[in-house]
Design a protein around this motif. Sequence first.
Motif, PDB file in Angstrom:
ATOM      1  N   LEU A  43      -6.609  -0.959  -1.290  1.00  0.00           N
ATOM      2  CA  LEU A  43      -6.528  -0.335  -2.603  1.00  0.00           C
ATOM      3  C   LEU A  43      -7.786   0.462  -2.921  1.00  0.00           C
ATOM      4  CD1 LEU A  43      -4.897  -3.203  -4.721  1.00  0.00           C
ATOM      5  CD2 LEU A  43      -3.789  -1.198  -3.728  1.00  0.00           C
ATOM      6  N   LYS A  44      -8.945  -0.010  -2.490  1.00  0.00           N
ATOM      7  CA  LYS A  44     -10.177   0.723  -2.764  1.00  0.00           C
ATOM      8  C   LYS A  44     -10.245   2.040  -2.005  1.00  0.00           C
ATOM      9  CE  LYS A  44     -13.048  -3.242  -4.011  1.00  0.00           C
ATOM     10  NZ  LYS A  44     -14.233  -4.070  -3.668  1.00  0.00           N
ATOM     11  N   SER A  77       0.829  -1.208   0.000  1.00  0.00           N
ATOM     12  CA  SER A  77       0.000   0.000   0.000  1.00  0.00           C
ATOM     13  C   SER A  77       0.863   1.257   0.000  1.00  0.00           C
ATOM     14  CB  SER A  77      -0.922  -0.002   1.224  1.00  0.00           C
ATOM     15  OG  SER A  77      -1.784  -1.121   1.207  1.00  0.00           O
ATOM     16  N   SER A 102      -5.142  -2.344 -11.143  1.00  0.00           N
ATOM     17  CA  SER A 102      -5.538  -3.723 -11.459  1.00  0.00           C
ATOM     18  C   SER A 102      -4.861  -4.652 -10.469  1.00  0.00           C
ATOM     19  CB  SER A 102      -5.137  -4.104 -12.888  1.00  0.00           C
ATOM     20  OG  SER A 102      -5.885  -3.382 -13.835  1.00  0.00           O
ATOM     21  N   GLN A 103      -5.642  -5.508  -9.823  1.00  0.00           N
ATOM     22  CA  GLN A 103      -5.112  -6.440  -8.831  1.00  0.00           C
ATOM     23  C   GLN A 103      -5.466  -7.857  -9.219  1.00  0.00           C
ATOM     24  OE1 GLN A 103      -7.037  -6.322  -5.048  1.00  0.00           O
ATOM     25  NE2 GLN A 103      -5.733  -7.901  -4.139  1.00  0.00           N
ATOM     26  N   VAL A 107     -10.617   0.065  -9.026  1.00  0.00           N
ATOM     27  CA  VAL A 107      -9.789  -1.135  -8.890  1.00  0.00           C
ATOM     28  C   VAL A 107     -10.441  -2.268  -9.673  1.00  0.00           C
ATOM     29  CG1 VAL A 107      -8.728  -2.776  -7.308  1.00  0.00           C
ATOM     30  CG2 VAL A 107      -9.021  -0.389  -6.614  1.00  0.00           C
ATOM     31  N   LEU A 145      -6.569 -11.004  -7.956  1.00  0.00           N
ATOM     32  CA  LEU A 145      -7.212 -11.512  -6.734  1.00  0.00           C
ATOM     33  C   LEU A 145      -7.186 -13.027  -6.790  1.00  0.00           C
ATOM     34  CD1 LEU A 145      -8.573 -10.182  -4.248  1.00  0.00           C
ATOM     35  CD2 LEU A 145     -10.762 -10.656  -5.330  1.00  0.00           C
ATOM     36  N   ASN A 169      -7.092  -5.767  -1.048  1.00  0.00           N
ATOM     37  CA  ASN A 169      -8.129  -5.208  -1.917  1.00  0.00           C
ATOM     38  C   ASN A 169      -8.861  -4.057  -1.240  1.00  0.00           C
ATOM     39  OD1 ASN A 169     -11.288  -5.542  -2.917  1.00  0.00           O
ATOM     40  ND2 ASN A 169      -9.785  -5.785  -4.560  1.00  0.00           N
ATOM     41  N   ARG A 170      -9.142  -4.192   0.056  1.00  0.00           N
ATOM     42  CA  ARG A 170      -9.811  -3.095   0.773  1.00  0.00           C
ATOM     43  C   ARG A 170      -8.910  -1.864   0.853  1.00  0.00           C
ATOM     44  NH1 ARG A 170     -11.601  -7.549   3.977  1.00  0.00           N
ATOM     45  NH2 ARG A 170      -9.850  -7.246   5.401  1.00  0.00           N
ATOM     46  N   VAL A 193     -10.184  -6.240 -10.814  1.00  0.00           N
ATOM     47  CA  VAL A 193      -9.582  -7.472 -10.317  1.00  0.00           C
ATOM     48  C   VAL A 193      -9.603  -8.520 -11.423  1.00  0.00           C
ATOM     49  CG1 VAL A 193     -10.213  -7.011  -7.928  1.00  0.00           C
ATOM     50  CG2 VAL A 193     -11.771  -8.307  -9.375  1.00  0.00           C
ATOM     51  N   ARG A 197      -5.242 -11.325   0.656  1.00  0.00           N
ATOM     52  CA  ARG A 197      -5.755 -10.806  -0.608  1.00  0.00           C
ATOM     53  C   ARG A 197      -6.909  -9.827  -0.411  1.00  0.00           C
ATOM     54  NH1 ARG A 197      -9.784 -14.478  -3.228  1.00  0.00           N
ATOM     55  NH2 ARG A 197     -10.680 -15.761  -1.589  1.00  0.00           N
ATOM     56  N   TRP A 198      -7.827 -10.112   0.521  1.00  0.00           N
ATOM     57  CA  TRP A 198      -8.962  -9.215   0.707  1.00  0.00           C
ATOM     58  C   TRP A 198      -8.562  -7.979   1.491  1.00  0.00           C
ATOM     59  CZ3 TRP A 198     -12.719  -9.374  -2.406  1.00  0.00           C
ATOM     60  CH2 TRP A 198     -13.195 -10.575  -2.930  1.00  0.00           C
TER      61      TRP A 198
END
Length: 459
Positions: free
Chosen positions: A301-302, A144, A160-161, A308, A163, A298-299, A310, A294-295
Amino acid sequence: MAVFVLDRQKRPLMPCSEKRARLMLARGRAVVHKRYPFTIRLKDRVDGETQPLRLGIDPGSRITGLALMRENSEEREVGKRHVLCLFELVHRGFQIREALDQRRAFRRRRRTKNLRHRAPRFDNRTRRDGWLAPSLQHRVDTLSAWVDRLCRLAPITSLSQELVRFDTQKLDNPEISGVEYQQGTLLGYEIREYLLEKWRRECAYCGARNTPLEIEHIEPRRRGGSNRIGNLTLACHDCNQEKSADTLDAFFATARGLKKRLRQHRQSADARYRRVIQQHDRPLRDASAVNTTRWALNRNLKRKGLPVAVGTGGLTKYNRQRLGIPKTHALDAACVGQVEALHGWQVPTLTLRAMGRGSYQRTRLDKFGFPRGTLMRRKQVHGFQTGDMVKAVVPNGKKAGTHVGRVAIRQTGSFNIQTEHGVVQGISYRHCTVIQRGDGYRYHLTPFTHDRGEGRAVA
């Protein structure tokens, strides 16, 4: 590799080519703002036009790939990308875990020996929702932080991630399906009986039969091995004692007693080694680390305020094979999501290795936990600090030449410099010049080669 550009007010502009950056520096229109990643700041320009930029992310347990790409804004060319920069972020999560385990062991020993120690905390402490172990939280925080840093250096418009999710049971048994997921490996067996059947009631290392067998860890616990059934085997007493905490390769290469026992039982060392390797299940700690974080990533990055997108690991592999792109962590990041075409990917890769920011310990410790020596209390010596990137120009002597790398200071003023080709010791501070203050990372630029592109060289 593209060069990052900032305007006079330190706002990001579109990256430029190395040639253009060199010309602007030579003409006095720009100054060097940062060495790693290389960034220039314009002296005569404020604001400017930008194009859509996408940052691709391929999260990994040990290495995370990052790719900065320019996207075409026209509708008929959606999905066509041009690679500007490639990065590989090397995490230090396993070092953090080992440091915490060592500190825990030292505290336990001080308490049992009634030495000076901190009182143990209560066992009923609660953890907040979403808590991650420090070694896992490090991966999320480090990635991050680098996303934030790149957003300050380039006008990134989207992320772009990959996931990805690993099926750990299918990694062990690719043919597993249905109710077999609930049955497990030890269905109808006890552990010892299962191991006796699996290893044919003989020592896995020397092949001895009709002798008492002991349960043995193939990958030692001291070196990160787990208690999973796939990491357990059976060994005779002599092999178990001789192997101790050695790795499998070192044990078969150097153990004299093992070679003698193999001759007695008429066994081939290569055959026994191959059999143990085939029966040894791959460790799942890397897959578990990716699944766990991973989650959370993702949170995070949002929260950046950018869209974002995936993609799955299967889609990334499909894109890479369809476009004929080699396998690396950074190029995997460039293939995340919906990609129609990828241009300009034959560029160098900048490796970002997390090194930490030092230690609070004032002494070194021996294997028993007792103090050994005393560390210097000052952070800086003659204006230099461990972790700074320096350039040393040595005029004469055995170490004559120019050395660029990460410095490790000494109180005497004789420093060590970690260069791309190794450590250069005993460089006087008088020859050193700071080119970038330490930020907790070590940088290394790897040119693109076909060997590296095919995945045979790993940062």
